[in-house]
Write a protein that holds these residues in place. Structure first.
Motif, PDB file in Angstrom:
ATOM      1  N   ILE A 107      38.489  53.158  48.801  1.00 22.84           N
ATOM      2  CA  ILE A 107      38.802  52.024  49.681  1.00 22.84           C
ATOM      3  C   ILE A 107      37.964  50.807  49.325  1.00 22.84           C
ATOM      4  N   ALA A 108      36.667  51.018  49.070  1.00 19.58           N
ATOM      5  CA  ALA A 108      35.798  49.904  48.680  1.00 19.58           C
ATOM      6  C   ALA A 108      36.252  49.298  47.355  1.00 19.58           C
ATOM      7  N   SER A 109      36.658  50.132  46.423  1.00 18.24           N
ATOM      8  CA  SER A 109      37.127  49.631  45.125  1.00 18.24           C
ATOM      9  C   SER A 109      38.400  48.817  45.276  1.00 18.24           C
ATOM     10  N   ILE A 110      39.319  49.296  46.137  1.00 12.32           N
ATOM     11  CA  ILE A 110      40.565  48.553  46.370  1.00 12.32           C
ATOM     12  C   ILE A 110      40.274  47.198  47.006  1.00 12.32           C
ATOM     13  N   ALA A 111      39.385  47.179  47.993  1.00 16.36           N
ATOM     14  CA  ALA A 111      39.041  45.917  48.668  1.00 16.36           C
ATOM     15  C   ALA A 111      38.417  44.920  47.693  1.00 16.36           C
ATOM     16  N   LEU A 112      37.493  45.389  46.874  1.00 14.13           N
ATOM     17  CA  LEU A 112      36.850  44.498  45.900  1.00 14.13           C
ATOM     18  C   LEU A 112      37.848  44.034  44.838  1.00 14.13           C
ATOM     19  N   GLY A 113      38.710  44.965  44.392  1.00 16.15           N
ATOM     20  CA  GLY A 113      39.702  44.607  43.384  1.00 16.15           C
ATOM     21  C   GLY A 113      40.674  43.553  43.885  1.00 16.15           C
ATOM     22  N   LEU A 114      41.155  43.695  45.135  1.00 19.86           N
ATOM     23  CA  LEU A 114      42.060  42.705  45.708  1.00 19.86           C
ATOM     24  C   LEU A 114      41.371  41.358  45.879  1.00 19.86           C
ATOM     25  N   THR A 115      40.102  41.394  46.234  1.00 23.63           N
ATOM     26  CA  THR A 115      39.350  40.154  46.413  1.00 23.63           C
ATOM     27  C   THR A 115      39.230  39.394  45.100  1.00 23.63           C
ATOM     28  N   VAL A 116      38.818  40.082  44.049  1.00 29.31           N
ATOM     29  CA  VAL A 116      38.668  39.432  42.748  1.00 29.31           C
ATOM     30  C   VAL A 116      40.016  38.927  42.247  1.00 29.31           C
ATOM     31  N   PHE A 117      41.063  39.734  42.441  1.00 29.03           N
ATOM     32  CA  PHE A 117      42.393  39.326  41.992  1.00 29.03           C
ATOM     33  C   PHE A 117      42.851  38.057  42.707  1.00 29.03           C
ATOM     34  N   ALA A 118      42.513  37.944  44.016  1.00 30.51           N
ATOM     35  CA  ALA A 118      42.931  36.785  44.792  1.00 30.51           C
ATOM     36  C   ALA A 118      42.239  35.504  44.354  1.00 30.51           C
ATOM     37  N   THR A 119      41.105  35.604  43.668  1.00 31.74           N
ATOM     38  CA  THR A 119      40.369  34.390  43.251  1.00 31.74           C
ATOM     39  C   THR A 119      40.866  33.830  41.918  1.00 31.74           C
ATOM     40  N   ILE A 120      41.665  34.611  41.186  1.00 29.01           N
ATOM     41  CA  ILE A 120      41.998  34.213  39.812  1.00 29.01           C
ATOM     42  C   ILE A 120      42.814  32.921  39.764  1.00 29.01           C
ATOM     43  N   TYR A 121      43.870  32.809  40.582  1.00 29.26           N
ATOM     44  CA  TYR A 121      44.716  31.616  40.509  1.00 29.26           C
ATOM     45  C   TYR A 121      43.973  30.332  40.919  1.00 29.26           C
ATOM     46  N   PRO A 122      43.285  30.302  42.096  1.00 29.70           N
ATOM     47  CA  PRO A 122      42.554  29.067  42.434  1.00 29.70           C
ATOM     48  C   PRO A 122      41.486  28.723  41.388  1.00 29.70           C
ATOM     49  N   ALA A 123      40.807  29.741  40.854  1.00 30.47           N
ATOM     50  CA  ALA A 123      39.786  29.477  39.840  1.00 30.47           C
ATOM     51  C   ALA A 123      40.419  28.907  38.575  1.00 30.47           C
TER      52      ALA A 123
END
Length: 415
Positions: free
Chosen positions: A384-400
């Motif tokens: 669960i922690a890995s999924i949460a962190l993975g989704l978070t990092v993925f969500a930052t890619i486009y704005p970055a």
């Protein structure tokens, strides 16, 4: 060097006091959303694990892990067969039994059920029934005394308790006469009650194996051997090995034939609930997109200055990935700590709330257990922690990436 600059600037943007309070609010909401989603996921998965363990203990504790029988009328020499199967390293114990389909009759009250002839001394090694006796004991079953142990649900439906009499009508050894077929009848005395909170409570009874042999007129024959294994989830493989070990005159089956579908359904339900609840974390994680888009718009001048000082597009991208990821990391850490704490103490928390508000979350007369079970599995927490962190990092890619495409000249034109 560029990596350290990106980390330093990204952390500075995250910790700096923001002039735009709306952006700060959206960032806080996304962080709390990730934390809440993580807490819910860990707690629900722990509850599902708890229910699965309780059902595994109560149902598979009553159902034979493995059954070995002899093709034909029954096992002729069960003691020799017992010694043979106990040589297998995964076999804990074996016990003989005789199954009898029977009718229970008290006055005009009649119920259908299964009577099992057992050896009390051996039954305690292969079944959990001795741990769930509410009255009397298995040891009260004596040969030729015609005592019987009933499930609580069956006894309640018949309106009897310990010390009362119940008639067994057995069609297996029925008497054939010119008047028709008459089932054999025998009166038994109730010497014990058990309650494991499963279907066995309302349909099963136990008598001594010698009394069962007398009723069925089988002599020394028994229906089969009940075998308990070290790992119930590995019983299918143990059954396969025993099948190869024994002669062809014997058949071997395991609990998957009778209850495998139930536990497969529970496993699928756990997976589907986990997938659905993951969307809570996903929605919160993708709030970071809107937050970072607004931050990128607000920091256009800063991005342009960094680019004129020599920062590459990759460095700019890393800065905003760091800034967005920090919120996700903080939210995940809070969620993991809160979820683990709640999962470990959930039964006590629910009991406290039930006592405070006078309600029953899990009514004992409706469900097979009267409490909310919780069993924390660390592999679930890590996933669960890995999924949460993975989704978070993925969500930052486009704005970055959008930030890295900023052109300094256009961004500074009106500054």
């Amino acid at each position: 060097m560029k990596k350290s600059v990106a980390l330093m600037v990204g952390l500075r943007y995250t910790g700096a006091r923001k002039s735009n309070h709306f952006i700060s609010f959206i960032a806080l909401v996304s962080m709390l959303g990730i934390a809440l989603g993580t807490i819910v996921l860990i707690t629900v998965m722990s509850v599902m694990n708890g229910f699965q363990s309780e059902m595994q203990e109560r149902i598979l504790g009553m159902v034979p892990h493995v059954v070995v029988g002899q093709r034909g009328q029954g096992i002729t020499d069960w003691r020799a067969l017992e010694k043979q199967v106990e040589k297998h390293p995964d076999v804990i114990a074996a016990a003989p039994f005789i199954d009898i389909q029977s009718m229970f009759k008290v006055s005009n009250n009649t119920r259908f059920g299964l009577v099992q002839g057992i050896l009390p001394v051996k039954e305690s090694k292969v079944s959990i029934i001795g741990q769930y006796m509410t009255a009397g004991s298995l040891e009260a079953l004596k040969p030729k005394k015609y005592g019987i142990v009933l499930g609580v649900g069956l006894a309640r439906s018949l309106g009897i308790t310990v010390g009362d009499k119940v008639n067994l009508l057995i069609a297996e050894s029925a008497t054939v006469s010119p008047a028709g077929i008459s089932p054999r009848t025998k009166r038994f005395t109730v010497v014990g009650l058990f309650e494991v909170r499963s279907e066995h409570d309302s349909m099963m009874a136990m008598i001594h194996i010698k009394d069962a042999a007398t009723l069925t007129r089988k002599g020394d024959l028994v229906s089969a051997l009940r075998i308990t294994t070290k790992n119930v989830l590995n019983a299918q493989w143990t059954a396969f090995e025993l099948r190869n070990l024994l002669d062809d005159e014997y058949y071997v089956s395991d609990w998957n034939y009778t209850h495998g579908t139930l536990f497969k359904a529970i496993k699928m339900e756990k997976t589907m609930i986990g997938v659905l609840l993951t969307f809570i974390v996903a929605v919160a994680a993708f709030n970071i997109i809107s937050t970072l888009v607004m931050v990128v718009t607000d920091k256009q001048a800063d991005i342009a200055i960094l680019r004129t000082l020599g920062a590459s597009p990759a460095t700019i991208m890393k800065i905003f990935i760091v800034q967005g990821s920090v919120n996700g990391i903080i939210g995940t850490v809070i969620g993991v700590i809160g979820g683990v704490a709640l999962a470990i103490n959930l039964p006590q928390v629910v009991a406290f709330l039930e006592q405070m508000f006078g309600v029953s979350v899990i009514p004992g007369d409706v469900y097979f257990i009267g409490f909310l079970p919780s069993e924390l599995h660390w592999e679930d927490v890590i996933l669960i922690a890995s999924i949460a962190l993975g989704l978070t990092v993925f969500a930052t890619i486009y704005p970055a990436w959008k930030a890295s495409q900023t052109k300094p000249a256009e961004a500074l034109r009106y500054e």
